[in-house]
Design an enzyme around this catalytic site. Structure first.
Site, PDB file in Angstrom:
ATOM      1  N   LYS A   1       0.848  -1.195   0.000  1.00 14.63           N
ATOM      2  CA  LYS A   1       0.000   0.000   0.000  1.00 14.63           C
ATOM      3  C   LYS A   1       0.891   1.256   0.000  1.00 14.63           C
ATOM      4  CE  LYS A   1      -3.705  -2.671   2.024  1.00 14.63           C
ATOM      5  NZ  LYS A   1      -4.884  -2.697   2.919  1.00 14.63           N
TER       6      LYS A   1
ATOM      7  N   GLU B   1      -9.762  -0.446  -1.633  1.00  5.77           N
ATOM      8  CA  GLU B   1      -9.425   0.966  -1.421  1.00  5.77           C
ATOM      9  C   GLU B   1      -9.562   1.752  -2.721  1.00  5.77           C
ATOM     10  OE1 GLU B   1      -5.700   0.097   0.369  1.00  5.77           O
ATOM     11  OE2 GLU B   1      -6.733  -0.725   2.117  1.00  5.77           O
TER      12      GLU B   1
ATOM     13  N   GLU C   1     -11.430 -10.374  -0.776  1.00  2.00           N
ATOM     14  CA  GLU C   1     -11.066  -9.596   0.412  1.00  2.00           C
ATOM     15  C   GLU C   1     -12.312  -8.937   1.001  1.00  2.00           C
ATOM     16  OE1 GLU C   1      -6.668  -8.138   0.345  1.00  2.00           O
ATOM     17  OE2 GLU C   1      -7.802  -6.951  -1.067  1.00  2.00           O
TER      18      GLU C   1
ATOM     19  N   SER D   1      -6.584  -9.012   6.922  1.00  4.78           N
ATOM     20  CA  SER D   1      -5.934  -9.218   8.224  1.00  4.78           C
ATOM     21  C   SER D   1      -5.309 -10.607   8.359  1.00  4.78           C
ATOM     22  CB  SER D   1      -6.916  -8.947   9.371  1.00  4.78           C
ATOM     23  OG  SER D   1      -7.347  -7.597   9.353  1.00  4.78           O
TER      24      SER D   1
END
Length: 248
Positions: free
Chosen positions: A13, A96, A165, A211
């Site tokens: 990221k 995102e 995800e 996670s």
């Protein structure tokens, strides 16, 4: 499982400095990813540096690219540019990009199609929001997202890795239980068999993200339809090596 090669991606990221990255390269260089396809995705500005320093056994991916080869698109990167650096992989459709930057299913599908046409391997991300899971719409959402991809990709998914995800599990410390993740992966495989082809349903690698860490990766990796991971924060730490070896 079967003949599907285990795949572990590390999405850095917008994290890292030259000093941090040198430390990551050091532990990755000792990871010995035998029988596992390992790919890391640094921020764009560090792509060439990481690619030049990592062992050739570890691939390097961009975190995004655009749907055309060149033009007046300030801030964007094209698949042709990634190939010019010697890169083979790109992550597209991450939550995102969808939920922070407003990318639609259609735009993501266009980007995936162009990247595939240019010869890249695409890690295509899908997943539901917390409110969608609580409303019982998980399958509806991930099937819609996958259909948008299928409509553009057609029948050849040989250079696609599908990353499920659940958005509510990304960076929150919450993780889908192995059973929850397996249930969605199995449903996705069934959808692909019915709507693309049995061959794609059986052969496509569907990886889990949300996670994932050194403590939960082994139980997740035991699930028959989980073919690896897309890892966020833990990919910046030495425990990423444990995740790479989750099947051992």
């Amino acid at each position: 499982m079967g003949d599907r090669t285990f795949f572990v991606g590390g999405n850095w990221k917008m994290n890292g400095s030259s000093k941090d990255i040198n430390g990551i390269i050091e532990f990755l260089s000792k990871s010995n990813p035998d029988c596992v396809e390992v790919v890391v995705a640094p921020p764009t500005i560090y792509l060439n540096y990481v690619h030049s320093k990592l062992p050739k056994s570890i691939g390097v991916a961009a975190q995004n690219c655009y749907k055309v080869a060149k033009g007046a698109f300030t801030g964007e990167t094209s698949p042709a540019m990634l190939k010019d650096l010697g890169l083979r992989y790109v992550i597209l459709g991450h939550s995102e990009r969808r939920n922070v930057f407003g990318e639609s299913d259609e735009l993501i599908a266009d980007k995936v199609k162009h990247a595939l046409d240019e010869g890249l391997v695409v890690i295509a991300c899908i997943g539901e929001l917390l409110e969608e899971r609580e409303a019982g719409k998980t399958d509806e959402v991930v099937f819609r997202q996958t259909k948008a991809l299928a409509d553009k990709i057609g029948g050849d998914w040989s250079r696609v890795v599908l990353a499920y995800e659940p958005v509510w599990a990304i960076g929150t410390g919450k993780v889908a239980t192995p059973d929850q993740a397996q249930q969605v992966h199995k449903a996705l495989r069934g959808w692909l068999r019915s709507n693309v082809s049995a061959a794609v349903g059986d052969s496509l690698r569907i990886i889990y993200g949300g996670s994932v860490n050194g403590g939960n990766c082994k139980e997740l990796a035991k699930q028959p339809d989980i073919d690896g991971f897309l890892v966020g924060g833990a990919s910046l730490k030495p425990e990423f090596v444990d995740i790479i070896h989750a099947r051992k």
